[in-house]
Write a protein that holds these residues in place. Structure first.
Motif, mmCIF file in Angstrom:
data_model
loop_
_atom_site.group_PDB
_atom_site.id
_atom_site.type_symbol
_atom_site.label_atom_id
_atom_site.label_comp_id
_atom_site.label_asym_id
_atom_site.label_seq_id
_atom_site.Cartn_x
_atom_site.Cartn_y
_atom_site.Cartn_z
ATOM 1 N N SER A 41 0.877 -1.348 -0.056
ATOM 2 C CA SER A 41 0.031 -0.030 0.348
ATOM 3 C C SER A 41 1.049 1.061 0.202
ATOM 4 N N THR A 42 2.552 0.889 0.250
ATOM 5 C CA THR A 42 3.062 1.856 0.246
ATOM 6 C C THR A 42 3.670 2.292 -0.890
ATOM 7 N N GLY A 43 3.580 1.112 -1.644
ATOM 8 C CA GLY A 43 4.678 1.263 -3.001
ATOM 9 C C GLY A 43 5.566 -0.051 -3.038
ATOM 10 N N GLY A 44 5.671 -0.291 -2.065
ATOM 11 C CA GLY A 44 6.727 -1.344 -1.862
ATOM 12 C C GLY A 44 8.077 -0.856 -1.246
ATOM 13 N N VAL A 45 8.195 0.255 -1.778
ATOM 14 C CA VAL A 45 9.427 0.106 -1.862
ATOM 15 C C VAL A 45 9.702 0.858 0.109
ATOM 16 N N GLY A 46 9.017 1.029 0.994
ATOM 17 C CA GLY A 46 8.968 1.786 2.141
ATOM 18 C C GLY A 46 8.892 0.284 3.200
ATOM 19 N N GLY A 47 7.843 -0.465 2.569
ATOM 20 C CA GLY A 47 8.549 -1.562 3.280
ATOM 21 C C GLY A 47 10.156 -2.445 3.298
ATOM 22 N N LEU A 48 10.385 -2.473 2.102
ATOM 23 C CA LEU A 48 11.677 -2.897 2.163
ATOM 24 C C LEU A 48 12.636 -1.708 2.584
ATOM 25 N N ILE A 49 12.528 -1.038 2.750
ATOM 26 C CA ILE A 49 13.613 -0.002 3.208
ATOM 27 C C ILE A 49 13.686 -0.768 5.069
ATOM 28 N N ALA A 50 12.244 -0.262 4.878
ATOM 29 C CA ALA A 50 11.701 -0.250 6.977
ATOM 30 C C ALA A 50 12.294 -1.634 7.277
ATOM 31 N N TYR A 51 12.085 -2.908 6.469
ATOM 32 C CA TYR A 51 12.555 -4.051 6.953
ATOM 33 C C TYR A 51 14.367 -4.200 7.235
ATOM 34 N N LEU A 52 14.931 -3.827 5.987
ATOM 35 C CA LEU A 52 16.058 -3.194 6.077
ATOM 36 C C LEU A 52 16.922 -2.728 6.779
ATOM 37 N N ILE A 53 16.024 -1.749 7.714
ATOM 38 C CA ILE A 53 16.500 -1.129 8.923
ATOM 39 C C ILE A 53 16.267 -2.088 10.075
ATOM 40 N N ALA A 54 14.975 -2.095 9.755
ATOM 41 C CA ALA A 54 14.809 -3.015 10.991
ATOM 42 C C ALA A 54 15.484 -4.587 10.967
ATOM 43 N N TRP A 55 16.194 -4.916 10.149
ATOM 44 C CA TRP A 55 17.208 -6.347 10.329
ATOM 45 C C TRP A 55 18.282 -5.900 10.795
ATOM 46 N N ALA A 56 18.830 -4.448 10.226
ATOM 47 C CA ALA A 56 20.393 -3.673 10.838
ATOM 48 C C ALA A 56 20.813 -3.473 11.797
ATOM 49 N N ILE A 57 19.519 -3.129 12.923
ATOM 50 C CA ILE A 57 19.309 -2.675 14.174
ATOM 51 C C ILE A 57 18.522 -3.658 15.342
ATOM 52 N N MET A 58 18.002 -4.775 14.821
ATOM 53 C CA MET A 58 17.443 -5.651 15.881
ATOM 54 C C MET A 58 18.404 -6.939 16.554
ATOM 55 N N PRO A 59 19.235 -6.835 17.383
ATOM 56 C CA PRO A 59 20.061 -7.813 17.820
ATOM 57 C C PRO A 59 20.022 -9.145 17.961
ATOM 58 N N PRO A 60 20.583 -10.022 17.092
ATOM 59 C CA PRO A 60 20.451 -11.295 17.396
ATOM 60 C C PRO A 60 19.772 -11.975 18.392
ATOM 61 N N LYS A 61 19.161 -12.713 19.268
ATOM 62 C CA LYS A 61 18.650 -13.359 20.053
ATOM 63 C C LYS A 61 20.399 -13.913 20.569
ATOM 64 N N PRO A 62 20.767 -13.677 22.633
ATOM 65 C CA PRO A 62 22.333 -14.293 22.979
ATOM 66 C C PRO A 62 21.534 -16.309 22.783
ATOM 67 N N SER A 63 22.790 -16.728 22.943
ATOM 68 C CA SER A 63 22.860 -17.812 22.733
ATOM 69 C C SER A 63 22.416 -19.138 24.124
ATOM 70 N N ASN A 64 22.533 -17.336 25.223
ATOM 71 C CA ASN A 64 21.508 -18.465 26.010
ATOM 72 C C ASN A 64 20.539 -17.716 26.975
ATOM 73 N N PHE A 65 20.174 -17.411 26.285
ATOM 74 C CA PHE A 65 18.587 -16.949 25.959
ATOM 75 C C PHE A 65 17.830 -18.004 26.027
ATOM 76 N N TYR A 66 16.187 -18.155 26.816
ATOM 77 C CA TYR A 66 16.013 -19.198 27.052
ATOM 78 C C TYR A 66 14.697 -18.850 26.690
#
Length: 66
Positions: A41-66
């Motif tokens: 609904s926003t033309g596709g580009v906005g969602g792709l950019i938001a996904y890439l930004i989220a991917w870049a700033i969200m940390p991976p789950k720690p290995s000792n996470f339960y």
């Protein structure tokens, strides 16, 4: 306190939608569907950019996470 992490088990590409679904306790398919609808609904580009930004700033789950 809950933290937002990339999902290491429920992922298609990077685990962003799976991580969001785990954080809110909902089905990841619903998050992916909402993401696609909002992206288209926003033309596709906005969602792709938001996904890439989220991917870049969200940390991976720690290995000792339960």
């Amino acid at each position: 306190m809950k933290k937002l992490y990339l999902s290491d088990t429920d992922k298609k590409w990077a685990g962003v939608c799976g991580g969001i679904a785990e954080y809110f306790g909902i089905d990841s398919t619903l998050v992916r569907l909402i993401w696609v609808i909002v992206s288209l609904s926003t033309g596709g580009v906005g969602g792709l950019i938001a996904y890439l930004i989220a991917w870049a700033i969200m940390p991976p789950k720690p290995s000792n996470f339960y």
